[in-house]
Write a protein that holds these residues in place. Structure first.
Motif, PDB file in Angstrom:
ATOM      1  N   PHE A  94       0.827  -1.203   0.000  1.00 53.05           N
ATOM      2  CA  PHE A  94       0.000   0.000   0.000  1.00 53.05           C
ATOM      3  C   PHE A  94       0.871   1.266   0.000  1.00 53.05           C
ATOM      4  CE2 PHE A  94      -2.920   3.057   2.230  1.00 53.05           C
ATOM      5  CZ  PHE A  94      -3.864   3.116   1.210  1.00 53.05           C
ATOM      6  N   VAL A  95       1.932   1.247   0.800  1.00 53.39           N
ATOM      7  CA  VAL A  95       2.841   2.400   0.863  1.00 53.39           C
ATOM      8  C   VAL A  95       3.487   2.624  -0.510  1.00 53.39           C
ATOM      9  CG1 VAL A  95       5.024   3.230   1.837  1.00 53.39           C
ATOM     10  CG2 VAL A  95       3.287   2.227   3.343  1.00 53.39           C
ATOM     11  N   ILE A  96       3.912   1.525  -1.132  1.00 53.51           N
ATOM     12  CA  ILE A  96       4.513   1.639  -2.470  1.00 53.51           C
ATOM     13  C   ILE A  96       3.509   2.219  -3.458  1.00 53.51           C
ATOM     14  CG2 ILE A  96       5.387   0.278  -4.434  1.00 53.51           C
ATOM     15  CD1 ILE A  96       6.621  -1.606  -2.291  1.00 53.51           C
ATOM     16  N   PHE A  97       2.249   1.770  -3.328  1.00 51.88           N
ATOM     17  CA  PHE A  97       1.178   2.271  -4.189  1.00 51.88           C
ATOM     18  C   PHE A  97       1.021   3.792  -4.017  1.00 51.88           C
ATOM     19  CE2 PHE A  97      -3.411   3.417  -4.076  1.00 51.88           C
ATOM     20  CZ  PHE A  97      -3.665   3.366  -5.436  1.00 51.88           C
ATOM     21  N   LEU A  98       1.023   4.269  -2.750  1.00 53.77           N
ATOM     22  CA  LEU A  98       0.863   5.702  -2.480  1.00 53.77           C
ATOM     23  C   LEU A  98       2.031   6.492  -3.063  1.00 53.77           C
ATOM     24  CD1 LEU A  98      -0.486   5.833   1.203  1.00 53.77           C
ATOM     25  CD2 LEU A  98      -1.743   6.158  -0.933  1.00 53.77           C
ATOM     26  N   LEU A  99       3.247   5.950  -2.889  1.00 52.88           N
ATOM     27  CA  LEU A  99       4.444   6.636  -3.407  1.00 52.88           C
ATOM     28  C   LEU A  99       4.390   6.729  -4.932  1.00 52.88           C
ATOM     29  CD1 LEU A  99       7.246   5.148  -1.105  1.00 52.88           C
ATOM     30  CD2 LEU A  99       6.278   7.480  -1.079  1.00 52.88           C
ATOM     31  N   ALA A 100       4.009   5.656  -5.571  1.00 54.40           N
ATOM     32  CA  ALA A 100       3.930   5.638  -7.029  1.00 54.40           C
ATOM     33  C   ALA A 100       2.901   6.649  -7.520  1.00 54.40           C
ATOM     34  CB  ALA A 100       3.574   4.226  -7.509  1.00 54.40           C
ATOM     35  N   LEU A 137       3.591   9.863  -9.814  1.00 55.93           N
ATOM     36  CA  LEU A 137       2.865  10.061 -11.074  1.00 55.93           C
ATOM     37  C   LEU A 137       2.340  11.495 -11.180  1.00 55.93           C
ATOM     38  CD1 LEU A 137       1.840   8.396 -13.522  1.00 55.93           C
ATOM     39  CD2 LEU A 137      -0.293   8.094 -12.267  1.00 55.93           C
ATOM     40  N   ILE A 138       1.788  11.993 -10.052  1.00 54.84           N
ATOM     41  CA  ILE A 138       1.264  13.366 -10.007  1.00 54.84           C
ATOM     42  C   ILE A 138       2.391  14.366 -10.274  1.00 54.84           C
ATOM     43  CG2 ILE A 138       0.181  15.103  -8.523  1.00 54.84           C
ATOM     44  CD1 ILE A 138      -1.641  12.802  -9.177  1.00 54.84           C
ATOM     45  N   PHE A 179      -8.635  18.064 -10.805  1.00 54.25           N
ATOM     46  CA  PHE A 179      -9.945  17.491 -11.129  1.00 54.25           C
ATOM     47  C   PHE A 179      -9.820  16.245 -12.017  1.00 54.25           C
ATOM     48  CE2 PHE A 179      -9.301  20.335 -14.699  1.00 54.25           C
ATOM     49  CZ  PHE A 179      -9.839  19.645 -15.778  1.00 54.25           C
ATOM     50  N   ILE A 180      -8.597  16.031 -12.579  1.00 50.82           N
ATOM     51  CA  ILE A 180      -8.381  14.780 -13.312  1.00 50.82           C
ATOM     52  C   ILE A 180      -7.783  13.726 -12.396  1.00 50.82           C
ATOM     53  CG2 ILE A 180      -7.063  13.668 -15.160  1.00 50.82           C
ATOM     54  CD1 ILE A 180      -7.644  15.946 -16.915  1.00 50.82           C
ATOM     55  N   LEU A 181      -6.723  14.047 -11.743  1.00 50.51           N
ATOM     56  CA  LEU A 181      -6.127  13.091 -10.804  1.00 50.51           C
ATOM     57  C   LEU A 181      -5.520  13.827  -9.616  1.00 50.51           C
ATOM     58  CD1 LEU A 181      -5.426  10.154 -10.163  1.00 50.51           C
ATOM     59  CD2 LEU A 181      -3.300  10.444 -11.434  1.00 50.51           C
ATOM     60  N   PRO A 182      -6.254  13.855  -8.513  1.00 42.88           N
ATOM     61  CA  PRO A 182      -5.704  14.493  -7.314  1.00 42.88           C
ATOM     62  C   PRO A 182      -4.649  13.586  -6.684  1.00 42.88           C
ATOM     63  CG  PRO A 182      -7.850  13.551  -6.836  1.00 42.88           C
ATOM     64  CD  PRO A 182      -7.594  13.306  -8.298  1.00 42.88           C
ATOM     65  N   GLY A 183      -3.695  14.185  -5.989  1.00 44.03           N
ATOM     66  CA  GLY A 183      -2.654  13.400  -5.323  1.00 44.03           C
ATOM     67  C   GLY A 183      -3.154  12.799  -4.026  1.00 44.03           C
ATOM     68  N   PRO A 184      -2.397  11.861  -3.464  1.00 42.66           N
ATOM     69  CA  PRO A 184      -2.810  11.213  -2.209  1.00 42.66           C
ATOM     70  C   PRO A 184      -2.971  12.213  -1.066  1.00 42.66           C
ATOM     71  CG  PRO A 184      -0.578  10.531  -2.865  1.00 42.66           C
ATOM     72  CD  PRO A 184      -1.168  11.296  -4.012  1.00 42.66           C
ATOM     73  N   VAL A 185      -2.171  13.247  -1.058  1.00 44.64           N
ATOM     74  CA  VAL A 185      -2.277  14.230   0.027  1.00 44.64           C
ATOM     75  C   VAL A 185      -3.608  14.966  -0.063  1.00 44.64           C
ATOM     76  CG1 VAL A 185      -1.244  16.267   1.077  1.00 44.64           C
ATOM     77  CG2 VAL A 185       0.238  14.482   0.125  1.00 44.64           C
ATOM     78  N   ALA A 186      -3.966  15.389  -1.296  1.00 42.11           N
ATOM     79  CA  ALA A 186      -5.233  16.103  -1.487  1.00 42.11           C
ATOM     80  C   ALA A 186      -6.405  15.213  -1.094  1.00 42.11           C
ATOM     81  CB  ALA A 186      -5.366  16.544  -2.947  1.00 42.11           C
ATOM     82  N   ALA A 211      -6.325  12.734   1.063  1.00 40.57           N
ATOM     83  CA  ALA A 211      -6.309  12.590   2.520  1.00 40.57           C
ATOM     84  C   ALA A 211      -6.937  13.819   3.180  1.00 40.57           C
ATOM     85  CB  ALA A 211      -4.879  12.378   3.015  1.00 40.57           C
ATOM     86  N   GLN A 212      -6.604  14.999   2.650  1.00 38.45           N
ATOM     87  CA  GLN A 212      -7.178  16.233   3.217  1.00 38.45           C
ATOM     88  C   GLN A 212      -8.693  16.251   3.058  1.00 38.45           C
ATOM     89  OE1 GLN A 212      -4.819  18.995   1.022  1.00 38.45           O
ATOM     90  NE2 GLN A 212      -3.401  19.378   2.729  1.00 38.45           N
TER      91      GLN A 212
END
Ligand SMILES: Nc1ncnc2c1ncn2[C@@H]1O[C@H](COP(=O)(O)OP(=O)(O)O)[C@@H](O)[C@H]1O
Ligand SMILES: [Mg+2]
Lengths: 252, 268
Positions: free
Chosen positions: B29-35, B39-40, B48-55, B57-58
């Protein structure tokens, strides 16, 4: 004790196809007698046992056990099949208690009786095992214990050791004799081993090929108690030959 | 109380088994988040097309804090469990009846097959019209999608009970009820549990299909609404919550299976 009175059975396989399995079988078994049933495969031995146990209604004729006509399964009859037929989700103890559980006996009572029975068949210490953890011989011992739980007057065994290796088979044969002496019940056992029949039985009923009927009855006059070594005596050899000749349909 | 050497060995083996079971999925899962984050960064996609994991999470924290997420999750959860429970119950009862009665099988089979030939998405609008946009229609849609596989596994399960065991039960004068409870139910349990597992995942799909067709609450509704507003981060929050729900449900069924079928893996 047991009388099989002109029992015939025809399996209606399809509306235009019938298999005549048994033709007018007559057999009488005395109280506490040990009778073996031998015959070519497919001659109707299992059919006869199913009819005696009340699982199957004969096309003609009747079976009488203790002066009562058999009309369905009865607690007076215990049964052991070729496959141990244990319920894999039940422990040894739970398998053995099953007949009493179905009869509504309280847990304490049936478990006490089952523990005694488990000891009798030599499985002390295995009560909480699951069937998957047992060898074929052990599983068949459990099946015998289960069949004895309702203290049946008549024990029916259909090739109970047929799926076991030769050594286990001999040991279990001797065990069965020991249990039979202790419990004194009437036994009717199907076997395809002539020497096993000679070693165990008081009389051997030989069946003809299909449609099966009792072709001959061989008295086994070997002294009791019997032991495995007796199979090598001259008398045992004569009896074995007699049974084999009867199966083949030869006159002696 | 001192542990024997054997017990210690067993408990050690168990704990390492647990760690590896949890550690690998977490690492993946961590590797997935990093990838995903990489990518972002590389592609520089608009949010609006692909938000990052941080966005995402917020956004998660926001919709969680204002109660939106819990409300929609609660609605979907009721629909899913309601659909699974009713679909499973109906399917096992019908399946048992069909397994026992060839006549009933002949009568019911055409209808059951017909109901399966039509995709659920095609029936869903009808159910919404008849039962409204509330949870009832979603429970029905979910139950409908759960029904068929569980029905088939139930029929297979009941028919797989060995004839010899029926003979055994009859030779011990078992009543029909005893044959049902002591033989048929436990003997078909392995197949039934497999059906319940499949049903658990399908029930989530059923509820979401219903919510997409017409609803005023639920995760599917939330996703649909956020999609219309180009709030893609919220879509992700909804999707992840659905995944978590499906995993949770599947895990619960797997746990139940382990308990019910403990006899299948005796500890030696
Ligand atoms: N349920 C059944 N339906 C039709 N034929 C059967 C059935 N059971 C047994 N038979 C036939 O009846 C004959 C006797 O079978 P069975 O009693 O099992 O013989 P055995 O136990 O001596 O080998 C065989 O020819 C067998 O094919
Ligand atoms: Mg047979």
């Amino acid at each position: 004790m047991l009388t099989v009175d002109h029992v015939s059975h025809v399996y209606q396989v399809a509306s235009d196809h019938a298999v005549e399995a048994l033709r007018s079988v007559r057999l009488a078994v005395r109280e506490n007698e040990f009778v073996c049933l031998v015959g070519p495969s497919g001659c109707g031995k299992s059919t006869l046992l199913r009819i005696i146990s009340g699982l199957l209604a004969p096309t003609r004729g009747q079976v009488v056990i203790n002066r009562e006509v058999v009309s369905g399964p009865h607690p007076n009859v215990g049964q052991v099949f070729q496959n141990a037929n244990l319920m894999p989700w039940r422990t040894v103890l739970e398998n053995v208690t099953l007949p009493l559980e179905l009869a509504g006996i309280s847990r304490d009572q049936r478990e006490e009786a089952a523990h005694r029975m488990i000891r009798l068949v030599g499985l002390h210490g295995f009560a909480n095992r699951l069937p998957a953890q047992l060898s074929g011989g052990m599983a068949q011992r459990v099946a015998i214990a289960r069949a004895l739980m309702q203290s049946p007057d008549l024990l029916l065994l259909d090739e109970p050791f047929g799926a076991l290796d030769a050594l286990t088979r001999e040991t279990l044969g001797e065990e069965l004799l020991r249990i039979w002496r202790l419990r004194s019940s009437t036994v009717l056992m199907v076997t395809h081993s002539i020497s096993e029949a000679v070693l165990l039985a008081d009389r051997i009923a030989v069946m003809s090929p299909r449609p099966g009927h009792i072709r001959e009855i061989v008295m086994v006059d070997l002294p009791r108690p019997r032991s495995l070594d007796m199979i090598h005596t001259r008398r045992a050899g004569e009896l074995t030959r007699a049974v084999r000749a009867a199966i083949r349909g030869e006159d002696q | 109380m001192a542990l024997t050497a054997n017990q210690q060995r067993v408990s050690r083996r168990r704990s390492t088994w647990h760690i590896s079971r949890v550690a690998w999925p977490i690492a993946a899962f961590v590797i997935f988040l990093l990838a995903w984050e990489a990518l972002i960064r590389i592609g520089d996609y608009p949010a609006f097309i692909l938000p990052g994991p941080v966005a995402v999470a917020q956004k998660f924290v926001r919709v969680f804090a204002d109660g939106t997420l819990l409300r929609h999750t609660g609605v979907t959860f009721i629909e899913v469990t309601g659909g699974l429970a009713s679909g499973f119950t109906l399917a096992t009862v019908t399946g048992y009846a069909i397994a026992k009665s060839p006549t009933l099988e002949r009568i019911l089979t055409p209808y059951i097959v017909a109901s399966q030939a039509v995709p659920v998405v095609a029936i869903a609008p009808l159910l919404i019209i008849w039962f409204g946009t509330g949870i009832t229609s979603k429970i029905l849609i979910s139950a409908l999608i759960v029904f068929f596989p569980v029905l088939v596994t139930t029929i297979t399960g009941v028919r797989s009970v060995p004839q010899e065991l029926y003979d055994l039960m009859r030779s011990m004068q078992a009543t029909p009820w005893q044959i049902f409870t002591r033989l048929e139910v436990p003997a078909s349990m392995p197949v039934l549990m497999a059906g319940l597992k499949v049903g658990a995942t399908l029930s989530v799909i059923g509820a979401v299909v219903g919510e997409f067709t017409g609803a005023d609450a639920g995760l599917g509704f939330m996703i649909n609404l956020a999609d219309g507003l180009f709030d893609t981060a919220r879509v992700f929050v909804g999707v992840f919550t659905l995944i978590a729900m499906a995993l949770l449900l599947y895990g619960a069924v797997a746990l139940l299976e382990r308990r019910v079928l403990a006899w299948q893996r005796p500890t030696d």
